[in-house]
Design a protein around this motif. Sequence first.
Motif, PDB file in Angstrom:
ATOM      1  N   LYS A 169       0.902  -1.147  -0.014  1.00 31.30           N
ATOM      2  CA  LYS A 169      -0.033   0.021  -0.016  1.00 31.30           C
ATOM      3  C   LYS A 169       1.004   1.249   0.039  1.00 31.30           C
ATOM      4  CE  LYS A 169      -3.936  -2.211   2.296  1.00 31.30           C
ATOM      5  NZ  LYS A 169      -4.776  -2.189   3.556  1.00 31.30           N
TER       6      LYS A 169
ATOM      7  N   LYS B  18      -7.042   5.296  -2.544  1.00 33.11           N
ATOM      8  CA  LYS B  18      -6.114   4.115  -2.053  1.00 33.11           C
ATOM      9  C   LYS B  18      -5.314   3.671  -3.406  1.00 33.11           C
ATOM     10  CE  LYS B  18      -8.323   4.825   1.887  1.00 33.11           C
ATOM     11  NZ  LYS B  18      -7.508   5.614   2.980  1.00 33.11           N
ATOM     12  N   VAL B  19      -3.839   3.535  -2.913  1.00 29.81           N
ATOM     13  CA  VAL B  19      -3.054   2.857  -4.028  1.00 29.81           C
ATOM     14  C   VAL B  19      -2.272   1.702  -3.374  1.00 29.81           C
ATOM     15  CG1 VAL B  19      -0.971   3.398  -5.327  1.00 29.81           C
ATOM     16  CG2 VAL B  19      -2.564   5.248  -4.768  1.00 29.81           C
TER      17      VAL B  19
ATOM     18  N   ALA C  49       0.809  -0.672  -5.199  1.00 27.90           N
ATOM     19  CA  ALA C  49       1.538  -0.687  -6.156  1.00 27.90           C
ATOM     20  C   ALA C  49       3.063  -0.965  -5.988  1.00 27.90           C
ATOM     21  CB  ALA C  49       1.500   0.863  -6.995  1.00 27.90           C
TER      22      ALA C  49
ATOM     23  N   MET D 194      -5.159   1.663  -8.152  1.00 22.11           N
ATOM     24  CA  MET D 194      -5.603   2.678  -7.421  1.00 22.11           C
ATOM     25  C   MET D 194      -7.159   2.446  -7.376  1.00 22.11           C
ATOM     26  SD  MET D 194      -5.479   6.175  -9.651  1.00 22.11           S
ATOM     27  CE  MET D 194      -6.813   6.815  -8.787  1.00 22.11           C
TER      28      MET D 194
ATOM     29  N   ASP E 223     -11.900   0.966  -9.525  1.00 16.40           N
ATOM     30  CA  ASP E 223     -10.439   0.266  -9.599  1.00 16.40           C
ATOM     31  C   ASP E 223      -9.695   0.524 -10.863  1.00 16.40           C
ATOM     32  OD1 ASP E 223     -10.607  -0.475  -6.889  1.00 16.40           O
ATOM     33  OD2 ASP E 223     -11.266  -2.371  -7.488  1.00 16.40           O
TER      34      ASP E 223
ATOM     35  N   GLN F 180       1.954  11.725  -7.904  1.00 17.81           N
ATOM     36  CA  GLN F 180       0.804  11.670  -6.826  1.00 17.81           C
ATOM     37  C   GLN F 180      -0.231  12.559  -7.641  1.00 17.81           C
ATOM     38  OE1 GLN F 180       0.975  11.814  -2.840  1.00 17.81           O
ATOM     39  NE2 GLN F 180      -1.026  13.189  -2.610  1.00 17.81           N
TER      40      GLN F 180
ATOM     41  N   ILE G 291      -2.050  10.678  -9.948  1.00 13.66           N
ATOM     42  CA  ILE G 291      -3.050  10.031  -9.465  1.00 13.66           C
ATOM     43  C   ILE G 291      -4.357  10.704  -8.667  1.00 13.66           C
ATOM     44  CG2 ILE G 291      -3.419   8.410  -7.070  1.00 13.66           C
ATOM     45  CD1 ILE G 291      -0.569   7.427  -7.707  1.00 13.66           C
TER      46      ILE G 291
END
Length: 502
Positions: free
Chosen positions: A409, A426-427, A429, A444, A451, A490, A493
Amino acid sequence: MISRRSFLSAASAALASPALLGTAALASAPQTSLRPLARSGAAGAGSVAPKLSLKTLVSQSGLSGQVACAVANVKTGEVLETLDGSAALPPASVAKALTALYALDTLGAGHRFTTRILATGTVSGSSLRGDLILAGGGDPMLNTDHLAQLARALKNAGIREVQGDFKIWDGALPEVHTIDSDQPDHVGYSPAVSGIALNFNRVHFEWKRAGKGWSVNMDARTEKYRPEVSMARMKVARRAVPVYTYAERGGADHWTVANQALGKGGSRWLPVRRPADYAADVFRTMARAHGITLKKPKRIKSLPQAKLLAQHHSPPLDLMLKGMLKYSNNLMAEMIGMAATSKRKGRPRGLKDSAAEMSRWAATKYGASAIRMVDHSGLGEASRVTPNAMLSVLLSAHKTGALKPLLKKVALRDAKGRVIKSHPIKVAAKTGTLNFVSGLGGFMTAPDGSDLALAIFSADTKARARISRAERERPRGGKAWNKKAKRLQQQMIERWGQVYGS
């Protein structure tokens, strides 16, 4: 960077319970969470206006080099947005996600690696009238504690004397002097690779001030044991630079360290270049502690017919892969990747040969023909992956559910670097970092529960090419460049969370 001791502690704890294993530090760089740009207003999602295009975000980031990305809805498979999605860039440690899938598909989640103690000849009373063999099975998590357990098992079997030779076999995998020859000799994240590994093929170097000089020690420590080793030796030299030099002489790793770099005391882990000799050295010490004296080890190229006396099994592969991805351990990726290739087509010639087979596998299984790997860890800068190819892999992997549970996470943070626990995105990766290279590949969950699969690669290959080999560990400007790359990730994202999931 994650400390060696904390890694080994986590690894040892995992062997005693079904919890997640740990691993030794370090892929190419420390694991860091993504960081956003400073913004006005409360911390949280929405720091990037959705109307800003990806090109505008890249332009405003001040990041040199090239940026490419792609994002898709995992439920429908629809590719939502790309920016130079067909650009082939170094994936860095994002490659380990591909290696994990390759190993799972080839070896299976429950696969375990086995290290064995074998004997030729016969046992009469407490004496082995033959040779004793330490046989590596490609276990990348073998540590000093496990060799101590094998020595104890030998004693419990009644063996007190070995009349023949002590031999070691590391032929389960090819021997590789270093994962990436472009790296400085002393960096622990590029050790040697072979069919046997101990303590992630790193030796612990510790120094303390002693009078006008220093006392130095080289050992194979874990939390429980600290056996000194003779195959890795250190000499303090009167100089300022280079800090370390390395040479292989007389079957041992010979290091020197600059006295002006030592200070009052300290320690660090150095790579091992002769893994078989390292493991044999430590096992002899552990056997001697149990009253069993072994002759100097001899390496053998093939295993004879022999009787099994004791064995140690690694944790199951799925747990190992979770630790490999969390801590981005290069040695684990290379050994597990080559083990998978060995099962698929036979023992590879080396890392490049094995990585090429993994690339062919990715093209066949996922239609991802734009993947060209030179290793399994992503440490080698010649590897190339396009965001579109990585997205194809991620979309297929999401359908089977094999990858996402293994991914770490990734926390989103505010402008001051604090984790935003209530962040609606929420990521999960795999991150990747080399000098002037940054990658992110995974999944994510948007604010509305959608999703998405994503792949982001950034690289300034010109800046990277200007770095000398000696500067590879901490190049000038590398840290600042990486911060910009993480910040841009970020922003992307958060933008996708607003545009495609709100």
